[in-house]
Scaffold this motif. Structure first.
Motif, short mmCIF file in Angstrom:
data_model
loop_
_atom_site.label_atom_id
_atom_site.label_comp_id
_atom_site.label_asym_id
_atom_site.label_seq_id
_atom_site.Cartn_x
_atom_site.Cartn_y
_atom_site.Cartn_z
N UNK A 5 12.09 0.82 27.80
CA UNK A 5 11.71 1.00 29.20
C UNK A 5 12.61 0.16 30.11
N UNK A 6 12.93 -1.06 29.68
CA UNK A 6 13.82 -1.90 30.47
C UNK A 6 15.23 -1.30 30.53
N UNK A 7 15.71 -0.79 29.42
CA UNK A 7 17.03 -0.16 29.40
C UNK A 7 17.07 1.05 30.33
N UNK A 8 16.02 1.87 30.27
CA UNK A 8 15.97 3.07 31.12
C UNK A 8 15.95 2.68 32.60
N UNK A 67 7.67 4.93 25.13
CA UNK A 67 8.79 4.03 24.83
C UNK A 67 8.32 2.59 24.76
N UNK A 68 8.97 1.80 23.90
CA UNK A 68 8.63 0.38 23.84
C UNK A 68 9.22 -0.33 25.06
N UNK A 69 8.84 -1.59 25.23
CA UNK A 69 9.24 -2.33 26.42
C UNK A 69 10.76 -2.44 26.54
N UNK A 70 11.43 -2.67 25.43
CA UNK A 70 12.89 -2.80 25.47
C UNK A 70 13.53 -1.50 25.98
N UNK A 109 10.18 -0.67 35.17
CA UNK A 109 9.88 -0.54 33.74
C UNK A 109 8.41 -0.78 33.43
N UNK A 110 7.67 -1.33 34.41
CA UNK A 110 6.28 -1.68 34.14
C UNK A 110 6.16 -2.86 33.21
N UNK A 111 7.11 -3.81 33.33
CA UNK A 111 7.12 -4.99 32.45
C UNK A 111 7.03 -6.24 33.31
N UNK A 165 13.93 -10.03 25.80
CA UNK A 165 14.58 -8.96 25.05
C UNK A 165 16.11 -9.01 25.10
N UNK A 166 16.68 -9.58 26.19
CA UNK A 166 18.14 -9.51 26.34
C UNK A 166 18.80 -10.85 26.60
#
Length: 212
Positions: free
Chosen positions: A9-12, A4-7, A35-37, A45-46
């Protein structure tokens, strides 16, 4: 399969933590760590934590709203006066479909909806936009037509009860709380029967049990 892309991963990660801890209990650091970000990723992103919450909730709710709207369209195309049980099925059915209790994702959606209903954070009440308002207003109008004796406030309270019953049942199933051998189809039928009776109940303060 690509990761999954970073966005995403953040949502998850945010969906998991908002569902478990609520808005205030889920820090940006906890979200980005899961998220590993890096910490700046949420802003990039948001824009903000509140906007991340909006994106998380809409990702869960939009498919449900779409299914609810389609079910209401089919009902109204068949008759301008659908029965209360048909309206309950149209509204609640997509909740059971979206919150499948057989996997963690479905249970997490259930917990998130419970958080939306009960979290005191103002941000949890500010996420809906025009699309969500449209679905709400359409069902309010349909139920009001079928149940003209209910006030708008009591009607909306009962509709919110449909959300709560469906979400609690899905969480209980995932946590192993329901009786052994109960099938998802049976749970859905029981819920529709119960919720139809609840929606059809007389307005509060009327009937033989009324206090002077």
């Amino acid at each position: 399969m690509a990761p999954p892309d970073t966005r995403t991963q953040l949502l998850d990660a945010a969906e998991h933590l908002f569902a478990e801890r609520g808005f205030r209990g889920a820090s940006i650091r906890a979200i980005t760590d899961l998220a590993g970000a890096n910490l700046a990723a949420v802003g990039y992103h948001f824009g903000s934590k509140a906007q991340l919450l909006t994106a998380v909730v809409r990702r869960v709710v939009e498919p449900i709203n779409t299914a609810q709207s389609a079910a209401l369209d089919r009902l109204l195309a068949r008759t301008p006066d659908p029965e209360v049980t048909e309206l309950v099925e149209a509204f609640a059915g997509p909740l059971f479909d979206a919150m499948a209790a057989s996997d963690e994702g479905g249970a997490r959606k259930s917990r998130l909806i419970m958080r939306i209903l009960g979290d005191p954070a103002e941000e949890m009440r500010e996420w809906p936009g025009p699309a969500e308002d449209t679905v709400r207003d359409r069902y309010l109008a349909a139920f009001a037509h079928a149940l003209p004796s209910l006030s708008a406030n009591e009607l909306w309270f009962r509709i919110r009860g449909i959300l709560a019953v469906a979400a609690v049942d899905r969480v209980d199933v995932h946590n192993g709380q329901p009786p052994p051998g109960r099938s998802p189809a049976a749970a859905r039928r029981w819920a529709i029967t119960f919720l139809t009776a609840a929606m059809n109940a007389p307005p509060t303060g009327s009937g033989p049990g009324r206090r002077p």
